[in-house]
Design an enzyme around this catalytic site. Structure first.
Site, PDB file in Angstrom:
ATOM      1  N   LYS A   1       0.845  -1.205   0.000  1.00 47.53           N
ATOM      2  CA  LYS A   1       0.000   0.000   0.000  1.00 47.53           C
ATOM      3  C   LYS A   1       0.875   1.248   0.000  1.00 47.53           C
ATOM      4  CE  LYS A   1      -3.914  -2.204   0.250  1.00 47.53           C
ATOM      5  NZ  LYS A   1      -4.834  -2.177  -0.901  1.00 47.53           N
TER       6      LYS A   1
ATOM      7  N   HIS B   1      13.023  -2.999  -2.863  1.00 42.09           N
ATOM      8  CA  HIS B   1      12.368  -3.196  -4.154  1.00 42.09           C
ATOM      9  C   HIS B   1      13.136  -4.275  -4.921  1.00 42.09           C
ATOM     10  CE1 HIS B   1       9.950  -2.179  -7.628  1.00 42.09           C
ATOM     11  NE2 HIS B   1      11.061  -2.192  -8.357  1.00 42.09           N
TER      12      HIS B   1
ATOM     13  N   GLU C   1      17.638  -9.846  -1.571  1.00 43.85           N
ATOM     14  CA  GLU C   1      16.932  -8.952  -0.641  1.00 43.85           C
ATOM     15  C   GLU C   1      17.244  -9.322   0.799  1.00 43.85           C
ATOM     16  OE1 GLU C   1      12.682  -8.463  -1.402  1.00 43.85           O
ATOM     17  OE2 GLU C   1      13.050  -9.189  -3.429  1.00 43.85           O
TER      18      GLU C   1
HETATM   19  C1  GRF Z   1       8.715  -9.758  -2.480  1.00 43.02           C
HETATM   20  O1  GRF Z   1       8.299  -9.801  -3.833  1.00 43.02           O
HETATM   21  C2  GRF Z   1       9.806  -8.788  -2.324  1.00 43.02           C
HETATM   22  O2  GRF Z   1      10.535  -8.674  -3.524  1.00 43.02           O
HETATM   23  C3  GRF Z   1       9.128  -7.487  -2.037  1.00 43.02           C
HETATM   24  O3  GRF Z   1       7.938  -7.818  -1.358  1.00 43.02           O
HETATM   25  C4  GRF Z   1       7.570  -9.168  -1.682  1.00 43.02           C
HETATM   26  C5  GRF Z   1       7.248  -9.986  -0.464  1.00 43.02           C
HETATM   27  O4  GRF Z   1       8.318  -9.942   0.392  1.00 43.02           O
HETATM   28  N1  GRF Z   1       9.974  -6.658  -1.238  1.00 43.02           N
HETATM   29  P1  GRF Z   1       8.191 -10.621   1.869  1.00 43.02           P
HETATM   30  O5  GRF Z   1       8.502 -12.099   1.722  1.00 43.02           O
HETATM   31  O6  GRF Z   1       6.763 -10.416   2.372  1.00 43.02           O
HETATM   32  O7  GRF Z   1       9.215  -9.914   2.697  1.00 43.02           O
END
Ligand code: GRF
Length: 203
Positions: free
Chosen positions: A92, A110, A180
């Site tokens: 959001k 991101h 990430e």
């Molecule tokens: C993933 O697609 C990640 O790339 C983005 O948010 C999505 C879910 O991430 N940052 P998470 O497993 O809920 O942290």
């Protein structure tokens, strides 16, 4: 000390990576003050509860207008002593009142190398579809400061991953997600250290 409010909408794997780094003693100058999600069933809330952390469901849909939602988010953050916000799979828009109150104290992750492949609508598998369609041979993950635009603030840390022949959006997404999980804790560690250095300098 960074007292971090984590905002998420999904599985919470990025939150888990940050929490694990804290629990393993790798982020001594950071703590989680609460986890907030717009999705009452989100995995990220389950992880928070399982670790004895405040897990709060707050959604714009519960409020008559944006301002009352923003005011409730801000008072919730203050009630828990949060001085920093980390968006981790949060789907959001953060209310502008919250961005303003936490200017340069709010970051996001991101799943691409910003400034490319970012902006409104660029989330989830759409990002990786766009990278594959572009013919790029490199992708990656970006931690950046959040401002009023989507995916627009200064970059804190990036890590590249290769795009491999035969990659699907899902296989590329998995490779980026692993990156990430490495750079989010590292980025928070850098910010926490620079803050501690600044505090040390002031005293
Ligand atoms: C993933 O697609 C990640 O790339 C983005 O948010 C999505 C879910 O991430 N940052 P998470 O497993 O809920 O942290």
């Amino acid at each position: 000390m960074l007292s971090i409010a984590v905002f998420g909408s999904g599985a919470g794997s990025n939150f888990m990576a940050i929490l694990t780094a804290i629990q393993q003693g790798n982020l001594p100058a950071a703590r989680i003050s609460l986890v907030l999600s717009n999705n009452s069933g989100a995995g990220i809330l389950g992880i928070a509860r399982a670790n004895g952390l405040p897990a709060i469901h707050l959604s714009r849909k519960q409020f008559p207008d944006e301002r009352s939602f923003a005011d409730t988010v801000l008072s919730t953050l203050r009630d828990h002593g949060a001085n920093f916000i980390a968006l981790a799979g949060y789907m959001k828009q953060v209310p502008p009142e919250v961005v303003a109150a936490y200017r340069k104290r709010i970051v996001n992750i991101h799943p691409a190398l910003l400034p490319r492949f970012g902006g409104a609508g660029m989330y989830g598998l759409r990002v990786h579809e766009a990278v594959l369609a572009s013919g790029e041979t490199t992708s990656g993950a970006t931690v950046h400061y959040v401002d009023e635009e989507y995916d627009n603030g200064p970059v804190v840390l990036q890590q590249t991953v290769p795009v491999l022949p035969g990659d699907t959006p899902a296989s590329l997404a998995a490779r980026v997600l692993a990156a990430e999980h490495q750079i989010y804790p590292a980025a928070i560690g850098r910010i926490a250290q620079s803050e501690r250095a600044a505090e040390h300098h002031h005293n």
